[in-house]
Scaffold this motif. Structure first.
Motif, short mmCIF file in Angstrom:
data_model
loop_
_atom_site.label_atom_id
_atom_site.label_comp_id
_atom_site.label_asym_id
_atom_site.label_seq_id
_atom_site.Cartn_x
_atom_site.Cartn_y
_atom_site.Cartn_z
N PRO A 156 6.70 -47.69 -86.14
CA PRO A 156 6.74 -46.94 -87.40
C PRO A 156 8.02 -46.11 -87.49
N ALA A 157 8.71 -46.23 -88.60
CA ALA A 157 10.00 -45.56 -88.73
C ALA A 157 9.87 -44.04 -88.74
N TYR A 158 8.76 -43.51 -89.25
CA TYR A 158 8.64 -42.07 -89.40
C TYR A 158 8.49 -41.35 -88.06
N CYS A 159 7.98 -42.04 -87.02
CA CYS A 159 7.70 -41.33 -85.77
C CYS A 159 8.33 -41.99 -84.55
N SER A 160 9.32 -42.83 -84.73
CA SER A 160 10.04 -43.42 -83.61
C SER A 160 11.50 -42.99 -83.67
N ALA A 161 12.12 -42.87 -82.49
CA ALA A 161 13.53 -42.50 -82.45
C ALA A 161 14.38 -43.54 -83.15
N GLU A 177 22.96 -35.25 -88.88
CA GLU A 177 23.98 -34.28 -88.46
C GLU A 177 24.37 -34.46 -86.99
N ASP A 178 23.38 -34.68 -86.12
CA ASP A 178 23.63 -34.73 -84.68
C ASP A 178 24.13 -36.08 -84.18
N GLY A 179 23.79 -37.16 -84.91
CA GLY A 179 24.20 -38.49 -84.49
C GLY A 179 23.25 -39.15 -83.51
N PHE A 180 22.08 -38.56 -83.29
CA PHE A 180 21.07 -39.19 -82.44
C PHE A 180 19.71 -38.60 -82.78
N SER A 181 18.66 -39.28 -82.32
CA SER A 181 17.30 -38.80 -82.56
C SER A 181 16.49 -38.94 -81.29
N THR A 182 15.46 -38.09 -81.15
CA THR A 182 14.59 -38.17 -79.98
C THR A 182 13.13 -38.27 -80.42
N ASN A 183 12.31 -38.64 -79.47
CA ASN A 183 10.88 -38.76 -79.70
C ASN A 183 10.20 -38.34 -78.41
N ASP A 184 9.21 -37.46 -78.51
CA ASP A 184 8.56 -36.94 -77.30
C ASP A 184 7.05 -37.13 -77.41
N GLY A 185 6.57 -38.27 -76.95
CA GLY A 185 5.13 -38.52 -76.91
C GLY A 185 4.49 -38.81 -78.25
N GLU A 186 5.28 -39.13 -79.27
CA GLU A 186 4.71 -39.36 -80.59
C GLU A 186 4.14 -40.77 -80.77
N LEU A 187 4.71 -41.73 -80.05
CA LEU A 187 4.19 -43.10 -80.10
C LEU A 187 3.21 -43.36 -78.96
N GLU A 188 3.51 -42.78 -77.81
CA GLU A 188 2.67 -42.95 -76.62
C GLU A 188 2.78 -41.69 -75.78
N ILE A 189 1.65 -41.12 -75.43
CA ILE A 189 1.65 -39.92 -74.60
C ILE A 189 2.36 -40.23 -73.28
N GLY A 190 3.25 -39.32 -72.89
CA GLY A 190 3.95 -39.47 -71.63
C GLY A 190 5.23 -40.25 -71.69
N VAL A 191 5.67 -40.63 -72.89
CA VAL A 191 6.89 -41.42 -73.04
C VAL A 191 7.85 -40.71 -73.99
N ARG A 192 9.09 -40.56 -73.54
CA ARG A 192 10.15 -40.00 -74.37
C ARG A 192 11.16 -41.08 -74.70
N ARG A 201 9.57 -38.40 -65.08
CA ARG A 201 10.86 -38.65 -64.45
C ARG A 201 11.86 -37.54 -64.75
N MET A 202 11.89 -37.06 -65.98
CA MET A 202 12.86 -36.01 -66.34
C MET A 202 12.43 -35.32 -67.62
N GLY A 203 12.85 -34.06 -67.77
CA GLY A 203 12.60 -33.31 -68.98
C GLY A 203 13.49 -33.78 -70.12
N MET A 204 13.18 -33.31 -71.33
CA MET A 204 13.93 -33.77 -72.49
C MET A 204 15.40 -33.39 -72.42
N GLY A 205 15.71 -32.19 -71.96
CA GLY A 205 17.12 -31.78 -71.86
C GLY A 205 17.88 -32.63 -70.86
N GLU A 206 17.28 -32.87 -69.71
CA GLU A 206 17.92 -33.70 -68.70
C GLU A 206 18.08 -35.14 -69.20
N PHE A 207 17.07 -35.61 -69.89
CA PHE A 207 17.09 -36.96 -70.48
C PHE A 207 18.26 -37.10 -71.44
#
Length: 266
Positions: free
Chosen positions: A147-152, A198-213, A238-244
């Protein structure tokens, strides 16, 4: 116009006259099968495609006779012949073949799975993918839709539109909470799409699957238009969002730049 010269399709009415509705219905039936719908009855196909049972039956029986589907007289399932449709795209378009070695290298360096996606209706469809040994439970592959609305991937592709067009697209989507962390309100999704622009990238934190960034960046053509997006995913342990972001965003951008140079050489 000279005699016997084919008329060009210059307007909507002309195009409509050449539109084959039965072909549209057949393709809708063929593409309604998937991981969650691998064996379908006539009534299930009719429901998934929005067709009448009579129309669905005609399409199913035609596809069965042509060898694209098999059946036990109650349920239908896809036959290997259907791969010819996907192969026609993968073998005739440069983007998947040029992206594949880059995704393989990215996956090898990060030991994570990497994907290339393009916008299809309200989803991001994966057109190339490299899966690391740390495979995710979602089981994504070429042809999978997110789904485009909730995936990076999807948010990057939406950010390639104008703000007005992206807002209209998001408003028209069916948006549900796939996990407790899914962001799905129009205002919040549009805010994330604007931030991605604005930033040139997007992130997703557990929105499609719990435990997956996941994280994605845009692929642009020679005019600056977004034509695809590259993403990478990691498990939260494996790593936090900032480290990722710090570790993998530079690698994503290098892969993007290389793909753009190969696809659209100056």
């Amino acid at each position: 116009m000279r005699k016997n010269e084919p008329k060009q399709l210059t307007d909507v009415n002309a195009a409509d006259r050449y539109f084959v509705t039965s072909l549209e219905k057949g393709l809708d039936v063929l593409t309604c099968f998937g991981r969650q719908h691998n064996r379908l009855t006539l009534s299930e196909v009719a429901r998934l495609t929005g067709m009448s049972p009579a129309s669905a039956r005609r399409s199913l029986l035609t596809l069965h006779q042509l060898g694209y589907l098999d059946s036990d007289s109650k349920r239908f399932w896809v036959q290997p012949r259907a791969l010819l449709v996907a192969h026609a795209y993968l073998s005739s378009r440069p983007m998947p073949s040029l992206a594949q070695p880059l995704l393989d290298a990215l996956s090898e360096r990060t030991r994570e799975s990497a994907s290339l996606g393009q916008l299809l209706d309200d989803d991001a469809i994966i057109v190339a993918r490299s899966t690391a040994r740390r495979s995710l439970s979602t089981g994504l592959g070429i042809g999978s839709r997110l789904p485009a609305y909730c995936s990076a991937l999807g948010r990057v592709l939406l950010a390639g539109m104008s703000a007005q067009d992206a807002l209209a697209r998001v408003r028209g989507m069916r948006r549900v909470a796939l996990t407790p962390q899914t962001i799905h309100s129009v205002a919040q999704v549009v805010e994330l799409v604007d931030r991605c622009r604005e930033d040139g990238f997007s992130t997703n934190d557990g929105e499609l699957e719990i435990g997956v960034r996941s994280m994605a960046v845009p692929v642009r053509d020679g005019t600056g238009q977004v034509v695809a997006a590259i993403s990478i995913a990691v498990r939260v342990e494996r790593m936090g969002m900032g480290e990722f972001r710090d570790a993998f965003l530079p690698m994503l951008n290098r892969a993007r730049e290389t793909l753009e140079a190969r696809l659209f050489p100056a």
